[in-house]
Design a protein around this motif. Sequence first.
Motif, PDB file in Angstrom:
ATOM      1  N   ASP A  94     -16.510  44.512 -23.590  1.00 11.73           N
ATOM      2  CA  ASP A  94     -15.705  45.673 -23.979  1.00 11.73           C
ATOM      3  C   ASP A  94     -15.657  46.623 -22.799  1.00 11.73           C
ATOM      4  O   ASP A  94     -16.589  47.400 -22.571  1.00 11.73           O
ATOM      5  CB  ASP A  94     -16.310  46.353 -25.205  1.00 11.73           C
ATOM      6  CG  ASP A  94     -15.475  47.529 -25.687  1.00 11.73           C
ATOM      7  OD1 ASP A  94     -14.384  47.752 -25.126  1.00 11.73           O
ATOM      8  OD2 ASP A  94     -15.912  48.236 -26.608  1.00 11.73           O
ATOM      9  N   CYS A  95     -14.574  46.549 -22.046  1.00  4.75           N
ATOM     10  CA  CYS A  95     -14.461  47.353 -20.825  1.00  4.75           C
ATOM     11  C   CYS A  95     -14.050  48.791 -21.096  1.00  4.75           C
ATOM     12  O   CYS A  95     -13.795  49.540 -20.142  1.00  4.75           O
ATOM     13  CB  CYS A  95     -13.472  46.696 -19.868  1.00  4.75           C
ATOM     14  SG  CYS A  95     -14.064  45.136 -19.182  1.00  4.75           S
ATOM     15  N   LYS A  96     -13.990  49.215 -22.351  1.00  8.82           N
ATOM     16  CA  LYS A  96     -13.777  50.632 -22.675  1.00  8.82           C
ATOM     17  C   LYS A  96     -15.129  51.308 -22.881  1.00  8.82           C
ATOM     18  O   LYS A  96     -15.318  52.096 -23.805  1.00  8.82           O
ATOM     19  CB  LYS A  96     -12.920  50.763 -23.930  1.00  8.82           C
ATOM     20  CG  LYS A  96     -11.488  50.310 -23.744  1.00  8.82           C
ATOM     21  CD  LYS A  96     -10.589  50.770 -24.870  1.00  8.82           C
ATOM     22  CE  LYS A  96     -11.018  50.245 -26.209  1.00  8.82           C
ATOM     23  NZ  LYS A  96     -10.083  50.594 -27.287  1.00  8.82           N
ATOM     24  N   ARG A  97     -16.063  50.963 -22.011  1.00  8.80           N
ATOM     25  CA  ARG A  97     -17.422  51.521 -22.066  1.00  8.80           C
ATOM     26  C   ARG A  97     -18.110  51.210 -23.389  1.00  8.80           C
ATOM     27  O   ARG A  97     -19.041  51.910 -23.790  1.00  8.80           O
ATOM     28  CB  ARG A  97     -17.395  53.041 -21.828  1.00  8.80           C
ATOM     29  CG  ARG A  97     -17.011  53.436 -20.417  1.00  8.80           C
ATOM     30  CD  ARG A  97     -18.034  52.931 -19.430  1.00  8.80           C
ATOM     31  NE  ARG A  97     -17.668  53.234 -18.048  1.00  8.80           N
ATOM     32  CZ  ARG A  97     -18.382  52.844 -16.992  1.00  8.80           C
ATOM     33  NH1 ARG A  97     -19.470  52.118 -17.173  1.00  8.80           N
ATOM     34  NH2 ARG A  97     -17.991  53.159 -15.782  1.00  8.80           N
ATOM     35  N   ALA A 145     -21.286  43.414 -22.510  1.00  9.59           N
ATOM     36  CA  ALA A 145     -20.904  43.944 -21.201  1.00  9.59           C
ATOM     37  C   ALA A 145     -19.873  45.042 -21.424  1.00  9.59           C
ATOM     38  O   ALA A 145     -18.872  44.823 -22.113  1.00  9.59           O
ATOM     39  CB  ALA A 145     -20.324  42.839 -20.323  1.00  9.59           C
ATOM     40  N   THR A 146     -20.119  46.210 -20.846  1.00 11.28           N
ATOM     41  CA  THR A 146     -19.263  47.366 -21.105  1.00 11.28           C
ATOM     42  C   THR A 146     -18.392  47.762 -19.919  1.00 11.28           C
ATOM     43  O   THR A 146     -17.703  48.776 -19.985  1.00 11.28           O
ATOM     44  CB  THR A 146     -20.126  48.567 -21.521  1.00 11.28           C
ATOM     45  OG1 THR A 146     -21.067  48.851 -20.484  1.00 11.28           O
ATOM     46  CG2 THR A 146     -20.868  48.274 -22.817  1.00 11.28           C
ATOM     47  N   ASP A 147     -18.400  46.993 -18.837  1.00 11.01           N
ATOM     48  CA  ASP A 147     -17.526  47.259 -17.703  1.00 11.01           C
ATOM     49  C   ASP A 147     -17.317  45.950 -16.938  1.00 11.01           C
ATOM     50  O   ASP A 147     -18.045  44.971 -17.142  1.00 11.01           O
ATOM     51  CB  ASP A 147     -18.094  48.348 -16.787  1.00 11.01           C
ATOM     52  CG  ASP A 147     -19.510  48.049 -16.322  1.00 11.01           C
ATOM     53  OD1 ASP A 147     -19.750  46.927 -15.838  1.00 11.01           O
ATOM     54  OD2 ASP A 147     -20.383  48.935 -16.446  1.00 11.01           O
ATOM     55  N   PRO A 148     -16.318  45.901 -16.028  1.00 12.82           N
ATOM     56  CA  PRO A 148     -16.045  44.649 -15.314  1.00 12.82           C
ATOM     57  C   PRO A 148     -17.234  44.144 -14.496  1.00 12.82           C
ATOM     58  O   PRO A 148     -17.389  42.925 -14.333  1.00 12.82           O
ATOM     59  CB  PRO A 148     -14.859  45.011 -14.415  1.00 12.82           C
ATOM     60  CG  PRO A 148     -14.176  46.132 -15.134  1.00 12.82           C
ATOM     61  CD  PRO A 148     -15.280  46.914 -15.786  1.00 12.82           C
ATOM     62  N   GLU A 149     -18.059  45.049 -13.972  1.00  6.73           N
ATOM     63  CA  GLU A 149     -19.210  44.607 -13.181  1.00  6.73           C
ATOM     64  C   GLU A 149     -20.188  43.815 -14.052  1.00  6.73           C
ATOM     65  O   GLU A 149     -20.676  42.748 -13.640  1.00  6.73           O
ATOM     66  CB  GLU A 149     -19.925  45.820 -12.562  1.00  6.73           C
ATOM     67  CG  GLU A 149     -19.152  46.514 -11.450  1.00  6.73           C
ATOM     68  CD  GLU A 149     -18.048  47.409 -11.983  1.00  6.73           C
ATOM     69  OE1 GLU A 149     -18.001  47.644 -13.224  1.00  6.73           O
ATOM     70  OE2 GLU A 149     -17.206  47.850 -11.179  1.00  6.73           O
ATOM     71  N   ALA A 172      -6.973  43.260 -20.330  1.00  5.03           N
ATOM     72  CA  ALA A 172      -6.270  43.684 -19.122  1.00  5.03           C
ATOM     73  C   ALA A 172      -7.200  44.373 -18.136  1.00  5.03           C
ATOM     74  O   ALA A 172      -6.957  44.343 -16.918  1.00  5.03           O
ATOM     75  CB  ALA A 172      -5.108  44.604 -19.487  1.00  5.03           C
ATOM     76  N   GLU A 173      -8.267  45.001 -18.634  1.00  8.69           N
ATOM     77  CA  GLU A 173      -9.207  45.678 -17.737  1.00  8.69           C
ATOM     78  C   GLU A 173      -9.926  44.696 -16.827  1.00  8.69           C
ATOM     79  O   GLU A 173     -10.404  45.077 -15.757  1.00  8.69           O
ATOM     80  CB  GLU A 173     -10.228  46.476 -18.556  1.00  8.69           C
ATOM     81  CG  GLU A 173      -9.658  47.701 -19.236  1.00  8.69           C
ATOM     82  CD  GLU A 173      -9.183  48.741 -18.237  1.00  8.69           C
ATOM     83  OE1 GLU A 173      -9.854  48.905 -17.198  1.00  8.69           O
ATOM     84  OE2 GLU A 173      -8.137  49.365 -18.473  1.00  8.69           O
ATOM     85  N   LEU A 174     -10.020  43.437 -17.230  1.00 16.86           N
ATOM     86  CA  LEU A 174     -10.640  42.436 -16.364  1.00 16.86           C
ATOM     87  C   LEU A 174      -9.694  41.975 -15.273  1.00 16.86           C
ATOM     88  O   LEU A 174     -10.131  41.417 -14.261  1.00 16.86           O
ATOM     89  CB  LEU A 174     -11.084  41.219 -17.192  1.00 16.86           C
ATOM     90  CG  LEU A 174     -12.160  41.472 -18.251  1.00 16.86           C
ATOM     91  CD1 LEU A 174     -12.466  40.178 -18.989  1.00 16.86           C
ATOM     92  CD2 LEU A 174     -13.421  42.027 -17.616  1.00 16.86           C
ATOM     93  N   PHE A 175      -8.397  42.205 -15.453  1.00 13.93           N
ATOM     94  CA  PHE A 175      -7.409  41.747 -14.481  1.00 13.93           C
ATOM     95  C   PHE A 175      -7.025  42.833 -13.476  1.00 13.93           C
ATOM     96  O   PHE A 175      -6.609  42.522 -12.365  1.00 13.93           O
ATOM     97  CB  PHE A 175      -6.149  41.266 -15.207  1.00 13.93           C
ATOM     98  CG  PHE A 175      -6.302  39.934 -15.868  1.00 13.93           C
ATOM     99  CD1 PHE A 175      -5.860  38.775 -15.244  1.00 13.93           C
ATOM    100  CD2 PHE A 175      -6.869  39.816 -17.122  1.00 13.93           C
ATOM    101  CE1 PHE A 175      -5.991  37.542 -15.853  1.00 13.93           C
ATOM    102  CE2 PHE A 175      -7.003  38.589 -17.745  1.00 13.93           C
ATOM    103  CZ  PHE A 175      -6.574  37.441 -17.102  1.00 13.93           C
ATOM    104  N   LEU A 176      -7.130  44.097 -13.881  1.00 12.51           N
ATOM    105  CA  LEU A 176      -6.686  45.177 -13.011  1.00 12.51           C
ATOM    106  C   LEU A 176      -7.653  45.370 -11.850  1.00 12.51           C
ATOM    107  O   LEU A 176      -8.866  45.406 -12.040  1.00 12.51           O
ATOM    108  CB  LEU A 176      -6.561  46.478 -13.810  1.00 12.51           C
ATOM    109  CG  LEU A 176      -5.547  46.452 -14.963  1.00 12.51           C
ATOM    110  CD1 LEU A 176      -5.550  47.777 -15.700  1.00 12.51           C
ATOM    111  CD2 LEU A 176      -4.152  46.130 -14.444  1.00 12.51           C
ATOM    112  N   VAL A 177      -7.108  45.488 -10.633  1.00 14.70           N
ATOM    113  CA  VAL A 177      -7.934  45.646  -9.427  1.00 14.70           C
ATOM    114  C   VAL A 177      -7.337  46.752  -8.576  1.00 14.70           C
ATOM    115  O   VAL A 177      -6.151  47.075  -8.653  1.00 14.70           O
ATOM    116  CB  VAL A 177      -8.015  44.333  -8.629  1.00 14.70           C
ATOM    117  CG1 VAL A 177      -8.724  43.260  -9.432  1.00 14.70           C
ATOM    118  CG2 VAL A 177      -6.630  43.841  -8.223  1.00 14.70           C
TER     119      VAL A 177
END
Length: 458
Positions: free
Chosen positions: A215-218, A233-237, A296-301
């Motif tokens: 969940d990349c929305k923290r 996991a709460t962020d892409p890292e 989409a948060e995993l794809f955005l760079v």
Amino acid sequence: MTDVTTLLEVGGPVAALGGGAAYTRANHPGVYWSAVGLPMSTARLLSSYGSVMEACGLTVVPSRLRVLATQVTSRREIRPVPPRRGLIRPTTTGLRLRLRLAPGQEPADVAASAERLRHAWGVHAVYVTTVKPGVVELRLVGYDVLSKVRMPRKVAGGTLQVPVALREDATPFVRDYRTVPHGLCLGATLSGKSMYLRHLVTGLARQSVALIGIDCKRGVELAPFAPRLSALATDPEQAAELLPVLIKEMENRYDLIKARQGIAPGTPDETITSDIWGLPEHERPVPVVLFVDEVAELFLVATKKEEERRDEMVTQLIRLAQLGRAAGIYLEVCGQRFGAELGKGATMLRAQLTGRVCHRVNDEASAKMALGDIAPEAVSAACAIPAERPGLAVVGDTSGGWSRIRTPYLSLADAAETCRASAHLVPDLPAVKPFRPSVPVQPVESPTPAVQPRPVTG
């Protein structure tokens, strides 16, 4: 004067009865259907069945034997005969009856007349399903069951099967990971996507299944379910560290299958056709369901270094989608949009996600991303979802079939409480223990004594 008084005396109860019926129909459609709609629709069906079938073009020329018997026994006119009707079975939401098709007829002929049958018999909708060759079932729905969703009390379920919504034909929509291993859920903000995810998590929380979240929305969507999650996991890292662990877990499970079935150690994973469900129960690894929210948060760079990390994560997700089913690892990917504009590997990953659920979207292109490649005719239905009906969605699969569904309301507090109550079912997965979310200790309120102590005075 006496006549006027009599009319007032009679008209008052009639008006009250009519007003009560209108109120019940608007606010309690199930009660109205059982009390009024069911007997009226049954009477219409029984009295007009033959004429309605003839008007819909569903009658056929009678057999020669029947013509001869009619001519011998009576002088009635020889008329076309409708399909043979079975018993009418009332339900809490409508009627069900089976028709035996005449020679030369097919289920598509009856399905094409469903709208005519709906108006003729005064019901909300008519759905046609094939029972066996030559026999179809008509499911008549008396009212709009998606206006206020009430799930059936008894729903057949099993391992990795979760009833999450109600279909428009009043049957439950069951998310079955054994049949449809991976799924994609799209929807705009406030479309009901989070409600769908809550039902999935709470339904699986009661089973012996490992739940893992990205969940990349923290973590605002999945963190309330932390007591039942094996990893989060709460962020892409963190996701970049968790995905390789899942890949390694998948490879270890393939090694277990090889060792159990005597397959040579050097055999490529792609050529193994069996899965963990063929292993003895005491050796079978626990199934894993991976939830990816806001994919989409995993794809955005933004930088070159992030691009390399993105490519690696996408490759790992594709590997899990291609090979994870046999190892008992299933994906549920959620997002607002999921198309080629996200970058390399997006469409390849989407192609591996068999189950599709599309809530209200902001544009037609988003609906095509979800349903265009499996059920093109469902795209227009997804674009017509109104904003005032959150939870309404269109679900499709690779067979080309689709239907409307709606998830019932489930508060976040109730979902979190279910996960807390089932925290003891979290399986032992040593590989993902470093990613186990920390659960804050709930404060324990000291009970108030039944008798308050009184101060001692001298």
